[in-house]
Scaffold this motif. Structure first.
Motif, mmCIF file in Angstrom:
data_model
loop_
_atom_site.group_PDB
_atom_site.id
_atom_site.type_symbol
_atom_site.label_atom_id
_atom_site.label_comp_id
_atom_site.label_asym_id
_atom_site.label_seq_id
_atom_site.Cartn_x
_atom_site.Cartn_y
_atom_site.Cartn_z
ATOM 1 N N GLN A 534 0.820 -1.212 0.000
ATOM 2 C CA GLN A 534 0.000 0.000 0.000
ATOM 3 C C GLN A 534 0.857 1.268 0.000
ATOM 4 O O GLN A 534 0.689 2.176 0.811
ATOM 5 C CB GLN A 534 -0.978 -0.008 1.180
ATOM 6 C CG GLN A 534 -1.927 -1.196 1.138
ATOM 7 C CD GLN A 534 -3.024 -1.135 2.191
ATOM 8 O OE1 GLN A 534 -3.069 -0.219 3.017
ATOM 9 N NE2 GLN A 534 -3.916 -2.115 2.183
ATOM 10 N N GLN A 570 -7.500 4.546 2.118
ATOM 11 C CA GLN A 570 -7.571 3.087 2.178
ATOM 12 C C GLN A 570 -8.540 2.523 1.147
ATOM 13 O O GLN A 570 -8.346 1.405 0.638
ATOM 14 C CB GLN A 570 -7.996 2.643 3.586
ATOM 15 C CG GLN A 570 -7.945 1.146 3.805
ATOM 16 C CD GLN A 570 -6.542 0.565 3.644
ATOM 17 O OE1 GLN A 570 -5.567 1.148 4.100
ATOM 18 N NE2 GLN A 570 -6.443 -0.583 2.978
ATOM 19 N N THR A 571 -9.549 3.289 0.815
ATOM 20 C CA THR A 571 -10.522 2.815 -0.179
ATOM 21 C C THR A 571 -9.854 2.532 -1.518
ATOM 22 O O THR A 571 -10.238 1.595 -2.236
ATOM 23 C CB THR A 571 -11.640 3.863 -0.367
ATOM 24 O OG1 THR A 571 -12.273 4.121 0.887
ATOM 25 C CG2 THR A 571 -12.683 3.381 -1.369
ATOM 26 N N TRP A 573 -6.718 1.495 -2.097
ATOM 27 C CA TRP A 573 -5.997 0.225 -2.046
ATOM 28 C C TRP A 573 -6.970 -0.951 -2.029
ATOM 29 O O TRP A 573 -6.748 -1.960 -2.710
ATOM 30 C CB TRP A 573 -5.104 0.166 -0.808
ATOM 31 C CG TRP A 573 -4.046 1.224 -0.759
ATOM 32 C CD1 TRP A 573 -3.914 2.215 0.159
ATOM 33 C CD2 TRP A 573 -2.972 1.398 -1.693
ATOM 34 N NE1 TRP A 573 -2.827 3.000 -0.121
ATOM 35 C CE2 TRP A 573 -2.224 2.519 -1.254
ATOM 36 C CE3 TRP A 573 -2.560 0.732 -2.840
ATOM 37 C CZ2 TRP A 573 -1.097 2.975 -1.922
ATOM 38 C CZ3 TRP A 573 -1.434 1.193 -3.520
ATOM 39 C CH2 TRP A 573 -0.722 2.294 -3.065
ATOM 40 N N ASP A 574 -8.045 -0.815 -1.273
ATOM 41 C CA ASP A 574 -9.019 -1.906 -1.185
ATOM 42 C C ASP A 574 -9.700 -2.150 -2.530
ATOM 43 O O ASP A 574 -9.951 -3.307 -2.906
ATOM 44 C CB ASP A 574 -10.077 -1.578 -0.127
ATOM 45 C CG ASP A 574 -9.519 -1.592 1.293
ATOM 46 O OD1 ASP A 574 -8.420 -2.148 1.481
ATOM 47 O OD2 ASP A 574 -10.179 -1.025 2.187
ATOM 48 N N THR A 575 -9.971 -1.068 -3.263
ATOM 49 C CA THR A 575 -10.648 -1.204 -4.554
ATOM 50 C C THR A 575 -9.760 -1.906 -5.573
ATOM 51 O O THR A 575 -10.205 -2.822 -6.279
ATOM 52 C CB THR A 575 -11.062 0.179 -5.083
ATOM 53 O OG1 THR A 575 -11.945 0.808 -4.150
ATOM 54 C CG2 THR A 575 -11.750 0.066 -6.440
ATOM 55 N N LYS A 577 -7.191 -3.828 -4.925
ATOM 56 C CA LYS A 577 -6.995 -5.211 -4.488
ATOM 57 C C LYS A 577 -8.197 -6.070 -4.856
ATOM 58 O O LYS A 577 -8.049 -7.206 -5.331
ATOM 59 C CB LYS A 577 -6.751 -5.268 -2.981
ATOM 60 C CG LYS A 577 -6.560 -6.680 -2.455
ATOM 61 C CD LYS A 577 -6.304 -6.698 -0.959
ATOM 62 C CE LYS A 577 -7.530 -6.326 -0.166
ATOM 63 N NZ LYS A 577 -7.321 -6.476 1.302
ATOM 64 N N GLU A 578 -9.403 -5.534 -4.676
ATOM 65 C CA GLU A 578 -10.608 -6.278 -5.018
ATOM 66 C C GLU A 578 -10.610 -6.662 -6.497
ATOM 67 O O GLU A 578 -10.916 -7.807 -6.862
ATOM 68 C CB GLU A 578 -11.851 -5.450 -4.697
ATOM 69 C CG GLU A 578 -13.162 -6.167 -5.003
ATOM 70 C CD GLU A 578 -14.380 -5.294 -4.762
ATOM 71 O OE1 GLU A 578 -15.506 -5.735 -5.120
ATOM 72 O OE2 GLU A 578 -14.224 -4.169 -4.240
ATOM 73 N N ASP A 599 -6.341 -16.250 -1.507
ATOM 74 C CA ASP A 599 -6.696 -15.197 -2.447
ATOM 75 C C ASP A 599 -5.418 -14.626 -3.051
ATOM 76 O O ASP A 599 -4.505 -14.196 -2.321
ATOM 77 C CB ASP A 599 -7.462 -14.075 -1.742
ATOM 78 C CG ASP A 599 -8.938 -14.391 -1.591
ATOM 79 O OD1 ASP A 599 -9.445 -15.236 -2.356
ATOM 80 O OD2 ASP A 599 -9.572 -13.800 -0.695
ATOM 81 N N ALA A 601 -3.941 -11.714 -5.506
ATOM 82 C CA ALA A 601 -4.203 -10.448 -6.195
ATOM 83 C C ALA A 601 -3.291 -10.400 -7.420
ATOM 84 O O ALA A 601 -2.068 -10.386 -7.283
ATOM 85 C CB ALA A 601 -3.931 -9.267 -5.275
ATOM 86 N N ASP A 624 -4.901 -10.585 1.605
ATOM 87 C CA ASP A 624 -5.189 -9.856 2.842
ATOM 88 C C ASP A 624 -4.005 -9.786 3.797
ATOM 89 O O ASP A 624 -4.040 -9.026 4.772
ATOM 90 C CB ASP A 624 -6.384 -10.490 3.554
ATOM 91 C CG ASP A 624 -7.682 -10.267 2.792
ATOM 92 O OD1 ASP A 624 -7.800 -9.227 2.110
ATOM 93 O OD2 ASP A 624 -8.565 -11.149 2.853
ATOM 94 N N ASP A 625 -2.987 -10.551 3.557
ATOM 95 C CA ASP A 625 -1.774 -10.513 4.382
ATOM 96 C C ASP A 625 -0.585 -10.832 3.471
ATOM 97 O O ASP A 625 0.010 -11.910 3.558
ATOM 98 C CB ASP A 625 -1.860 -11.523 5.532
ATOM 99 C CG ASP A 625 -0.622 -11.482 6.425
ATOM 100 O OD1 ASP A 625 0.094 -10.452 6.416
ATOM 101 O OD2 ASP A 625 -0.348 -12.489 7.106
#
Length: 699
Positions: A534, A570-571, A573-575, A577-578, A599, A601, A624-625
């Motif tokens: 990130q 953060q949104t 990075w989350d987007t 990654k999704e 998962d 990416a 996620d990690d």
């Protein structure tokens, strides 16, 4: 009277003799008793030789302390100038060579001239040829015949056969290049068998000045899957010696030539010792004393896991072979090379780095010229560090981050993909692979929609796109210890410096990883790890630690280093990654990772080249990690998921070390992970073939 005179004369003569003998006796007493030690030392004055004792070179281990470059005991044939009669060198060399030939062994010969007549210079040895001509004081345009004639004259080889001449000129030239003299021994042959050792010792009376020494031999057996990284050692040449002499090197030392052997030379080399040899006036050895013991080099521990390295190399080669055998024409069958690299997300340490085609150490040592054959597709190229590739659609996460952060799109923004992008019509109308309709950034990543990124890139502009590429380290050095290319992000500045013009429509190709975007695979891996982190870009490194030779003292420990860092909402990075996770689960890489336990990416890419499209695959996992980031390139591999098969093998080796590798080439059951991707490739190619018009890049 006469008798009296005779007695007098006799007495005088006797007196003179007594005086003379007394003088001689006194002088002899002084020479032998009083000053005996001084004159004994004077008798051997100038008959001392200081001979270098070679230090054992440090070893190279993997992160688990398993050997990559090791030392083993071997036997070398060495020449001592002090013991080799002047003028007899040629005959001694020929006798010695006959013994080696009987056992099928060879001596060191670096003369850049063919072994048989008609003589020719060795291909790929331009620097060695130039060095040879300079040494012989010949002009640069001198022919091989000129060089051979000069060598024959220099070493007095006129009375030998052509085969003997070639043998002798190679050895004698190398002896001079290595500085052979009373203080410097010359290594004639290395790592000979015990049988050869015995034969040489049996003939020692014919081989004055020839000795057998037990020496460490560099063993690259475990470095077979990483010759480009491990490197090799080699002799010091005259043009190098002027500088290296100041660092304590001798002409007959070896030095790292490239790779780890070169980069960590100061740690690996050790410190030579010395041996003093005293001779009498007849050349007989009086005594030998080790005046300075040799200090072994240090042990370098790499960050590479050699188990994973071997699996990655095999997977890469197998996938290339699989595509050659079973791929479709124009869709991967032409694959002829590639590479893969994996890094630790949190530390930046390299876990594995492989390239194909590659080479063996035997070929490098004995058939180097053959490795320069253009038909072999550059086996000497260290592709992960030095190869430059357009990233294609694997660049789209950069544009996604830029668009979201600059506000030209939001996670919910919908762009209507009608396949043909007409903003710059009629002059330029690039197309997408399909009709995606209204699609957001997550869907655009999942489906690799070019149309979405044409529009997002146009709204951003080239300056923003190149700025974010640079923020992720693309077109910048990663900090790795071995040589790496820089590459460049497409920008106004780059185009101007390269003499190219920039037009407004160029942003479209730049936004899908084409144009003048060219990066190294190690940069792609670093960029992927930065996505996982990130915004925190770590320095990439090959080294884990450095120990003393016997591992009893740690001298250095690698500390992770942040090169750049930027914070975003953060949104964002989350987007991104999704979208990248959907690429693996239900998108362009589902054929490889749909059912994977973690998962992943990922992003696929199929950048166009002047011949056939490459396959690019980047990924990090677990999403996620994040622990490991991977970048794979298959030259002419077409679909990005073809490269994803290699990435899966690396992930498997990392996450499931105790499980057998999933085969790529068909096994007894006839099923492989690659075949699933290939079947999907066939289906997708049939679907996409229904669309007409320009097609810039595939998933």
């Amino acid at each position: 009277m006469n008798k009296a005179n005779s007695r007098v004369r006799l007495a005088v003569l006797i007196g003179i003799l007594v005086v003379l003998f007394s003088v001689f006796a006194i002088r002899l007493l002084k020479f032998q008793i009083i000053d005996g030690e001084e004159y004994r030392e004077m008798s051997v004055q100038g008959s001392y030789a200081q001979v270098s004792l070679k230090a054992v070179r440090g070893e190279v281990l993997d992160v688990n302390l398993e050997p990559i470059i090791a030392n083993r005991e071997g036997y070398s044939v060495v020449f001592y100038r002090a013991f080799m009669p002047q003028g007899e060198e040629n005959d001694i060399i020929l006798r010695l060579n006959d013994i080696l030939l009987e056992r099928g062994e060879s001596h060191i010969d670096n003369l850049p001239i063919s072994q048989q007549e008609p003589y020719a210079f060795t291909e790929g040895s331009d620097s060695a040829i130039s060095r040879l001509k300079t040494f012989l004081d010949l002009q640069p345009y001198s022919t091989v015949e000129n060089v051979v004639d000069a060598l024959i004259e220099r070493y007095d080889l006129q009375n030998y056969t052509p085969a003997q001449q070639r043998l002798l000129m190679g050895v004698r030239y190398e002896m001079e290049q290595r500085g052979f003299n009373n203080s410097t021994v010359y290594t004639f042959a290395e790592d000979i068998s015990m049988e050869t050792v015995t034969r040489i010792k049996e003939n020692s009376h014919l081989l004055s000045g020839v000795e057998i020494e037990e020496t460490p031999v560099r063993d690259y057996t475990e470095a077979a899957s990483m010759p480009h990284i491990a490197g090799v050692i080699g002799p010091i040449y005259a043009e190098e010696y002027a500088e290296l002499k100041e660092q304590g090197y001798q002409m007959n030392d070896t030095i790292g030539k490239y790779g780890v052997e070169s980069v960590f030379e100061e740690y690996l080399r050790g410190i030579n010792g010395s041996l003093a040899i005293a001779f009498d006036s007849k050349g007989n050895v009086l005594e030998q004393n080790e005046t300075t013991p040799a200090t072994p080099g240090n042990t370098v521990v790499l960050s590479i896991d050699n188990r994973i390295q071997k699996i990655a190399q095999q997977a890469l080669e197998d996938q290339i072979q699989y595509l050659n055998l079973y791929g479709r024409e124009g869709l991967g069958k032409e694959t002829n090379g590639g590479c893969a690299i994996a890094v630790d997300v949190k530390t930046g340490k390299i876990i594995c780095s492989v390239t194909a085609p590659t080479y063996t150490y035997e070929d490098y040592q004995y058939n180097y010229a053959s490795l320069l054959d253009e038909t072999l597709n550059s086996p000497l190229l260290n592709r992960p560090m030095m190869g430059l590739y357009a990233p294609g659609s694997s660049f789209k996460p950069v544009v996604s981050v830029a668009g979201l952060n600059e506000g030209v799109i939001t996670p919910s923004t919908l762009i209507n993909c009608t396949r043909v992008y007409r903003y710059f019509a009629p002059s330029y109308t690039p197309s997408c692979l399909g009709y995606h309709g209204n699609i957001n950034v997550v869907g655009a990543l999942r489906e690799s929609c070019n149309y979405f990124y044409y529009e997002t890139g146009r709204l951003l502009g080239i300056d923003n796109v190149s700025k974010y590429a640079t923020m992720f380290g693309l077109g910048k050095k990663t900090g790795v210890e071995v040589p790496e290319a820089t590459g460049h992000a497409d920008s106004r500045e780059y185009r101007k410096s390269a003499g190219y013009s920039y037009y407004s429509g160029d942003i479209l190709q730049a936004s899908i990883g084409q144009g003048y975007n060219f990066f190294t695979p190690i940069q792609l891996a670093s960029y992927t790890a930065t996505l996982a982190n990130q915004g925190k870009r770590m320095k990439i490194s090959l080294v884990d630690s450095i120990y003393s030779y016997n591992l009893d003292e740690k001298l250095y420990t690698f500390e992770p280093e942040v090169l750049d860092s930027f914070e975003l909402d953060q949104t964002i990075w989350d987007t991104v990654k999704e979208g990248m996770v959907e690429v693996s689960r239900i998108g362009t890489a589902q054929y490889v990772f749909a059912n994977y336990p973690y998962d992943v990416a990922a992003k696929t890419g199929t950048p166009e080249t002047t011949s056939a499209p490459n396959a690019i695959f980047i990924a990090y996992a677990p999403a996620d990690d994040p622990q490991i980031a991977v970048a794979v390139v298959l030259e002419k591999g077409y679909y990005g998921y073809n490269a994803g098969v290699v990435a899966k093998a690396i992930f498997d080796a990392y996450f499931f070390p105790d499980e057998p590798a999933d085969p790529i080439l068909p096994n007894s059951s006839g099923t492989t992970s690659s075949q699933m991707a290939q079947d999907a490739s066939s289906a997708q190619s049939q679907t996409s073939s229904t669309a007409s018009g320009s097609q810039s890049t595939a998933p």
